[in-house]
Design an enzyme around this catalytic site. Sequence first.
Site, PDB file in Angstrom:
ATOM      1  N   ASN A 181     -11.916  -3.349   0.085  1.00 34.06           N
ATOM      2  CA  ASN A 181     -10.779  -3.571   0.992  1.00 34.06           C
ATOM      3  C   ASN A 181     -11.299  -4.064   2.329  1.00 34.06           C
ATOM      4  OD1 ASN A 181      -8.187  -3.435   2.215  1.00 34.06           O
ATOM      5  ND2 ASN A 181      -8.726  -1.444   3.055  1.00 34.06           N
ATOM      6  N   GLU A 182     -11.282  -3.197   3.295  1.00 32.90           N
ATOM      7  CA  GLU A 182     -11.632  -3.623   4.661  1.00 32.90           C
ATOM      8  C   GLU A 182     -13.038  -3.107   4.966  1.00 32.90           C
ATOM      9  OE1 GLU A 182      -9.579  -1.648   7.995  1.00 32.90           O
ATOM     10  OE2 GLU A 182      -8.488  -3.539   8.179  1.00 32.90           O
ATOM     11  N   CYS A 203      -6.543   0.854   2.766  1.00 29.99           N
ATOM     12  CA  CYS A 203      -7.551   1.926   2.733  1.00 29.99           C
ATOM     13  C   CYS A 203      -7.399   2.832   1.522  1.00 29.99           C
ATOM     14  CB  CYS A 203      -7.458   2.769   3.997  1.00 29.99           C
ATOM     15  SG  CYS A 203      -7.931   1.884   5.478  1.00 29.99           S
ATOM     16  N   GLU A 228       0.857  -1.185   0.000  1.00 26.40           N
ATOM     17  CA  GLU A 228       0.000   0.000   0.000  1.00 26.40           C
ATOM     18  C   GLU A 228       0.886   1.225   0.000  1.00 26.40           C
ATOM     19  OE1 GLU A 228      -2.733   0.504   3.327  1.00 26.40           O
ATOM     20  OE2 GLU A 228      -3.799   2.058   2.189  1.00 26.40           O
TER      21      GLU A 228
HETATM   22  O1  AHR Z   1      -2.167  -1.516   6.853  1.00 24.21           O
HETATM   23  C1  AHR Z   1      -2.647  -0.269   7.191  1.00 24.21           C
HETATM   24  C2  AHR Z   1      -4.171  -0.168   7.126  1.00 24.21           C
HETATM   25  O2  AHR Z   1      -4.758  -1.029   8.037  1.00 24.21           O
HETATM   26  C3  AHR Z   1      -4.780  -0.581   5.823  1.00 24.21           C
HETATM   27  O3  AHR Z   1      -4.754   0.439   4.893  1.00 24.21           O
HETATM   28  C4  AHR Z   1      -6.177  -0.925   6.188  1.00 24.21           C
HETATM   29  O4  AHR Z   1      -6.761  -1.863   5.319  1.00 24.21           O
HETATM   30  C5  AHR Z   1      -6.057  -1.397   7.617  1.00 24.21           C
HETATM   31  O5  AHR Z   1      -6.980  -0.781   8.430  1.00 24.21           O
END
Ligand code: AHR
Length: 677
Positions: free
Chosen positions: A393-394, A248, A52
Site C-alpha cells: 500500500n503506502e 492501511c 477501504e
Molecule cells: O485514506 C486513509 C489512509 O490514508 C489510507 O488508509 C492510507 O493509505 C493513507 O495514509
Amino acid sequence: MRIVQILLAATSLVTAAQLAAQAQMAAPAVLTVQVNKPIAPVPQHLFGLFFEDINFAADGGLYPELVKNKSFEIDSHLLGWKALKGAAELESYLVSSDRPISASKNHFLRLSTSKAGPDAGFVNEGFRGMGVKEGAEYTFSVMARRGPGSITGLNVQLEGPKGEPLAQAHITGLSGEWQKYTAVLRPTATAAKARLKLTVEGTGTADLDVVSLFPKDTWGKRENGLRPDLVQLLKDLKPGFLRFPGGCIVEGMTLDNRYQWKETIGDVAARQPMINRWNKEFRNRYTPDYYQSFGLGFFEYFQLAEDIGAEPLPILNVGMACQYNSAELAPIGTAKGLNAAGPADEPTLDTFIQDALDLIEFANGPASSRWGARRAAMGHPAPFKLKMIGIGNEQWGPQYLERYEPFARAVKAKYPTMQLVSSAGPSPNGELFDKATLKLRELKADFIDEHYYAKADWFRQNVGRYDNYPRTATKIFAGEYAAQSEGIARTENKNNWDCALSEAAFMTGLERNADVVAMASYAPLFAHVDAWQWTPNLIWFDNLNSYGTVNYYVQQLFGQNKGTAMLPVQLPNGAKNGTDNLFASAVADETAGEIVVKLVNYSPAPRAVQVSLAGAKKLGKTGRALVMASDDLNTQNSLQEPRKLTPQEVKFAVKGPAVSYTLAPNSFTVLRIPGRK
Ligand code: AHR
C-alpha cells in the site's frame, strides 16, 4: 460623519468589485483548444475509486448485514449483544465452546432459564442501530439447538429505539442438533436505530449461533448482496477502476492483522472476524467496536467491480505491516525460516508472493484450477479478467524496495501481462519519494502510486505537477488524494466547495497529463455519520440514507465526461494552467462526437471566456454546460440537504468555432460542444 464614511467605504468596495467583474466581462479570456491535434487517447481507467474499510465503510455500510458480531467469534465475544434487564428471567448465559458448529467456529450463545418470561433473551444493537424500512423484507436466520429442558421456540422481534415493536417472527421445532432456521421480518414502520430482540419460549437451555438479519433489497437482489443506494452512488461515478481493500488495512497494525484475501472467501458464515486496524487508531475518534466480518470479501469485491463497470485493482500486502504502527517485516526468504530471524512458521515474503499468485488464479483461472474452482463454486465460473494488482500500500524506504523487486519479478514471471502498481510512499515529495521514484522507474514499474492529502491551495498550486514528468513506460497512479480544509485527517475537516473546487482545478492538470497519469482516485470513499474515524470522505451515509459530497459531484463530472482523446488547450497568451485562478483542460469524446472543455473559475467574480476551437469543423448549434457554482466556498451537501450543490445543466448557443461563455463565480463548468473537427 462616521456613518457617511462607512457608507462611502462600502460604496467604493462595491464599486471596486463591480469594476473588477466588469473588466473581466469586458475582455473575455481567450482559450484555444486544438481540436485537430489530439495528444493521446484518454486512458480507459483514468478516474476510479479507492475503497477501504474505514469509517464503517463495509460492516455497517456497503455490507448491509444488520447484526453486529453475529457469530460470537470476536475476541470480546458478546460485543454488540446485551442481556435483557429488568424482569429478566434468564438464569445464565455464556459463550460456550461445548460441541460448536465447527472447530473454527467454536463460540455460541448458550441461554438457560428455569422460569419462562418475556425478557429471557438478548438484544443486538446493530451498527449504531439497525436501519429498517416500512414494508421492506428482512431475512432473519439463526443456527439453533435445544439443550436440556423444554424450550419450545424462539421469539424474534425487531423493535424501535423506544422498544416499540416493528416486526416479529416465531421459530419453533428446535431439535438437539444444530440446524438453520429462517423467517422473514416486515417492519410496520421505518426506523434508523432499530434493534433485534431474541427471547426463548419455555424453560431450559438453548444454543444460538450465526444470527443474521439481512435485507432482501440488495444490489442485484443477491442473497449476500450490497446496500443498493451506495452501489448506485458508485456506479453513477462511471468509475474506471476499483482499488480494494485499501489503504492501511492492507498492511494491518501487525502482520497478523494484515488483510488476507483467502480468509474472506467461501461460506460467509464461516469467515472469521478480525479487529479493524482503525479501531483504536485515532484517540479522539475511538471505535472499540470496529471489527471486520469479511462478509464483503474478495469474491463480493470482484462482483462489485464487475457490476459497476470498474476494472478491479486489488492492493496486496508486500510483507510489511503498517509503517506508522508496528512496521513489522516479513523476512525475505525462499522457505519458512530461511534467512529469517523469527520462528520457523512465521510467514516469509514467499507467503505473500504466493498469496498474490493465488489471487490472480482465483480471479482469472479456469474453473478446473485450484483457486478458479473456488470462484466457480461461489457462483462465478467466468473469470473476472483481473489485469492489475498493487504490491504494497503506502510503503516507503529500502525495506519496501527490497521486497517489491522479487515480488514483482515473481508475478511477472508467471503472469507477464499483469500490470503492477508500486508505491512512492505517503508523501508526494522529499528524499524518500525521490529515491523510490528513481528506483521504480529504473525497474520499469508499470504504475507508481502517489498519495497527496494536503490543504486546498496545494491542489491549485500543484496543477502543473505532471507537466514536466518524464514520458516513460512508467505511469502514475494518483491512488489517494483529497483536499483537507484544516489539515491532514483533522477531525474538523469539511467536504466543502473550497476543497472540491480546488480538486477540480487540480484534476484539469491530471487530465492534461493523462499520457503520464493513468489512474486517479479520491480517498477515502465512505463514512458513516455516527461512526467515522477520518474526514473528509467522498460519500456519507447513515443507516437509511446517503449522499454524495460536493467533492463527489466533481469526481462524477470528470468520470462522466472523460472523453476518448486528450486535446491541447492553451490559456490566454500561453499562460500556465491556473494563471489568474483560471484552470482548463479539454478532451474529445469521439463516441458522442463532442468536444469537452473543463473550466474552473476559482474567483469570486464571473469570468467571460472565449473558447476558440482550432481546426473544428461541422459544429452543432447548441452546447450543454454542466455547472457547479457557489458564491460560498464553505457550501457542503449533507443528509439534510443532499443536493444543495450538484451539477446543473444549461444549454448555450454555439455560433461558430469561437464559443463564448461566462463562467459563474467559484465555479466548475464542463462544456460539451457537438462536433469534432
Ligand atoms: O485514506 C486513509 C489512509 O490514508 C489510507 O488508509 C492510507 O493509505 C493513507 O495514509
